[in-house]
Design a protein around this motif. Structure first.
Motif, mmCIF file in Angstrom:
data_model
loop_
_atom_site.group_PDB
_atom_site.id
_atom_site.type_symbol
_atom_site.label_atom_id
_atom_site.label_comp_id
_atom_site.label_asym_id
_atom_site.label_seq_id
_atom_site.Cartn_x
_atom_site.Cartn_y
_atom_site.Cartn_z
ATOM 1 N N ARG A 70 0.912 -1.573 0.003
ATOM 2 C CA ARG A 70 -0.029 -0.554 0.399
ATOM 3 C C ARG A 70 0.771 1.076 0.190
ATOM 4 N NH1 ARG A 70 -2.569 0.721 6.084
ATOM 5 N NH2 ARG A 70 0.381 0.164 7.146
ATOM 6 N N ASP A 77 -4.294 6.028 3.058
ATOM 7 C CA ASP A 77 -4.608 5.417 1.804
ATOM 8 C C ASP A 77 -5.224 5.449 0.472
ATOM 9 O OD1 ASP A 77 -4.116 3.365 0.254
ATOM 10 O OD2 ASP A 77 -4.504 1.158 1.739
ATOM 11 N N ALA A 79 -4.832 3.955 -2.239
ATOM 12 C CA ALA A 79 -5.649 2.857 -3.038
ATOM 13 C C ALA A 79 -7.632 3.126 -3.018
ATOM 14 C CB ALA A 79 -5.850 1.274 -2.416
ATOM 15 N N GLY A 80 -7.271 3.501 -2.188
ATOM 16 C CA GLY A 80 -9.497 3.862 -1.946
ATOM 17 C C GLY A 80 -10.667 5.217 -2.458
#
Length: 684
Positions: A70, A77, A79-80
């Motif tokens: 990540r 984060d 990625a979300g």
């Protein structure tokens, strides 16, 4: 309690999908950058540095994907994040400065609109964006920002374009600034200014930096810590100066030993090279990823992959034999080949009174002004100076690609050369060849390397018969370390170093007397650069060829050149043996160039250019060309009279009104009072 890191990369695994197969480019990479910290990521091309930066922006190409791990920005984060939040991230917390500012700027929009747009994306109302754009240009030290805002990108120098891109990157007040090779292709003085600017902005904004570069001295000047990437794996990490002083991974030691260190010269030392090449992306290894190229490797290294081991002082190394690495780093450099003896004491090239005038906006502009020098058999003459100093113009005149002004003279072995290559004999054309900066653009992409070299052998060496040409091609390929597979390959499928070897082979096809090398290593990794410099030295030792070596990398020139000429705005302001140019006394411009030379021991350069002055402007109508930037300007005499070329020592000339004894005292760091300057007394 301290806040989160500006960037956290945790066990990041990235692959590119190529022909239906995932090819890993990053494997379990972990590092963190604290707020306000500068972190350098180094390694050869293809190691995954830029992929790590793109992953931090969540900006991977369509065929790239994160397979594991990540990335956290300010503890979040990424990625979300959805589309809107991701755009907000790139407009605020994270900004990136790319290697080529010309490609990052819209050529159809004026500078002011582009910077204002960056502020608007970050949330600034349109009515306020122009004012904030102008203020930001002032903060990145652009003189006359109002004028610059009305210009288009092509009207700015490379250094000015990079300042504009940095201004745009800072519009959103980022907590993390990613710089991907931001000074590649810039002059030493402009590069030093960019470092000074980046350091000041980092302190002012408390911005964290992820600094990607293959220029290790540059990293040493600006970064607190570094991570060394090899084949997508982090092999060493820790404080920059400790790693540079005593590396604990063989790959890091190899990179450092590739550098042309101070005091080393081709006549006394050979550069180290890292044998072999990087594994292809996606290659899976059982043991250590570096084992195949490592001089210390043992059977265990090929069987077991080493873990990243914590070492004292906040360092870590991924090596079974890290304690033995200093053996590699401290080993004496290899001996150079014996140099070929010159058969004659006469110069192979004589240049007298060479000038070149262009028409710019209806006015005459001198790109080269009354340049004279000799080049001896088997000698390397290094030419240094900023962009616009006349280096490439001089190369074009020597090769007959452009005709000089009337009155100038170029002689090859005592015979005058016509100003145009089309009017020179075949023997004269093949005697003077060139190796360009970009080998990819100088090699025919539609032909294999073997066919490119075969054509050069037909045209330059006159080899029409297939048999002799094939034999000569084999010898030529061996001389530049190209194998049969390389000859059968088209240039676009070769690495930068292999393409440059092919370009060198083409230049040597006709057994030249002189080869002009125009920035031949500027875009190469230090390991490939070392191999190319060794190759040039070997060919010179074997064949007695002379080089005119043009470069903005002073460390490379120091290693390869026997004599050095310093050009400023078309004038040769200093010329002499390389050792004398380095030891002094210096022309004030030469001193400025040397002060900008990066060193591994870190430290920021002193200011070398008066604020607001641009080296790319027109030369003054009268007096010394360097007067507007000279810290030791004498006054009226510098403004009204052009200085003569004065001999400071046998073969060492300096074009300056300041007396040689005074220049010697300045070179020693002594203060010279105004009344001590005889030229100033004369002017008064």
């Amino acid at each position: 309690m301290s806040g989160p890191d500006a960037l956290t990369v945790d066990a990041l695994d990235v692959a590119y999908r190529v022909r239906g197969r995932d090819r890993a480019v990053l494997r379990g990479v972990s590092f963190a950058i604290a707020p306000g910290e500068a972190y350098g990521l180094v390694g050869e091309s293809g190691c995954g540095k830029t992929t790590a930066a793109l992953a931090a922006m969540r900006y991977l190409p369509a065929n790239g994907r994160v397979r594991g791990g990540r990335v956290l920005v300010d503890g979040q984060d990424i990625a979300g994040l959805g589309g809107r939040d991701l755009r907000r991230l790139r407009a605020g917390p994270v900004s990136m400065v790319y290697q080529d500012p010309g490609h990052a700027l819209n050529p159809a929009l004026r500078i002011g609109r582009q910077i204002a747009e960056a502020f608007e994306v970050a949330g600034t109302p349109r009515r306020e964006s122009a004012g904030r754009a102008r203020a930001m240009l002032e903060r990145v030290q652009i003189a006359d920002p109002g004028r610059v805002m009305g210009l288009y990108p092509h009207q700015l120098s490379g250094g000015m374009q990079q300042r504009v891109v940095i201004a745009m990157a800072l519009a959103g007040d980022p907590s993390l600034l990613i710089l991907d090779e931001p000074t590649t292709g810039l002059d030493a003085t402009v590069e030093a200014e960019m470092l000074e600017l980046i350091g000041r902005l980092r302190r002012e904004f408390r911005t964290a930096l992820l600094f990607i570069s293959h220029n290790l001295p540059l990293v040493g000047r600006i970064c607190d810590r570094i991570g060394v990437l090899y084949a997508g794996t982090l092999v060493e990490e820790g404080p920059t100066q400790e790693i540079f002083a005593q590396p604990r991974h063989p790959y890091t030691a190899g990179l450092l030993r590739c550098l042309p260190a101070p005091g080393r010269h081709k006549a006394r030392h050979r550069l180290d090279v890292i044998p072999g090449a990087l594994p292809a992306p996606g290659t899976e290894s059982i043991g250590c990823v570096f084992a195949e190229r490592c001089a210390l490797a043992e059977p265990r290294c090929h069987r077991e992959a080493p873990a990243l081991q914590a070492l004292p002082g906040g360092r870590s190394s991924r090596c079974h034999l890290h304690e033995r690495t200093p053996e590699l780093f401290l080993a004496p450099p290899p001996a150079p080949p014996a140099l070929a003896k010159a058969a004659t004491a006469a110069p192979v090239l004589t240049v007298r009174g060479l000038s070149k005038t262009y028409g710019v906006d209806g006015q005459a502009a001198k790109a080269l002004n009354d340049v004279s020098f000799d080049l001896w058999p088997g000698e390397t003459l290094g030419l240094v100076g900023e962009s616009g100093s006349g280096k490439s113009t001089l190369a074009h005149l020597l090769l007959g690609l452009s005709a000089p002004d009337p009155g100038g003279r170029i002689e090859l072995d005592g015979t005058a050369l016509h100003g145009r290559a089309t009017r020179r004999s075949r023997a004269q054309v093949k005697a003077l060849q060139i190796v360009f900066q970009n080998p990819g653009a100088s090699l025919n992409p539609a032909r294999s390397v073997g066919r490119v070299l075969g054509r050069a052998l037909r045209r330059l060496a006159g080899l029409r018969a297939a048999g002799p040409r094939r034999d000569r091609l084999r010898d030529l390929a061996e001389a530049v370390r190209l194998g049969p597979d390389h000859l059968a390959t088209r240039p676009r499928r070769l690495s930068g170093g292999l393409k440059q070897r092919a370009a060198i082979a083409r230049a040597f096809a006709g057994e030249p007397r002189i080869v002009v090398c125009d920035e031949p290593t500027s875009a190469l990794d230090v390991s490939v650069q070392a191999a190319i410099l060794n190759l040039l030295a070997d060919l010179q030792a074997e064949r007695g060829v002379s080089y005119i070596f043009i470069s903005h990398d002073l460390a490379v020139v120091r290693y390869l050149a026997d004599r050095i000429g310093v050009l400023y705005r078309g004038r040769l302001v200093e010329i002499g043996p390389a050792d004398r140019i380095w030891s002094g006394p210096h022309h004030p411009y030469t001193a400025a160039l040397l002060s900008a030379l990066p060193a591994l021991d870190g430290g920021m350069p002193a200011r070398i250019r008066p604020e607001g002055d641009d080296a790319g402007g027109a030369a003054p109508a009268a007096g010394c060309a360097f007067q507007s930037r000279c810290p030791h300007k004498l006054g009226a005499i510098c403004e009204q009279q052009e200085p003569p070329l004065v001999e400071a020592a046998p073969g060492h000339g300096i074009r300056c009104h300041i007396a040689i004894e005074q220049l010697k005292r300045i070179a020693r760091g002594e203060t010279v009072a105004d009344e001590e300057h005889p030229a100033r007394r004369l002017a008064s």
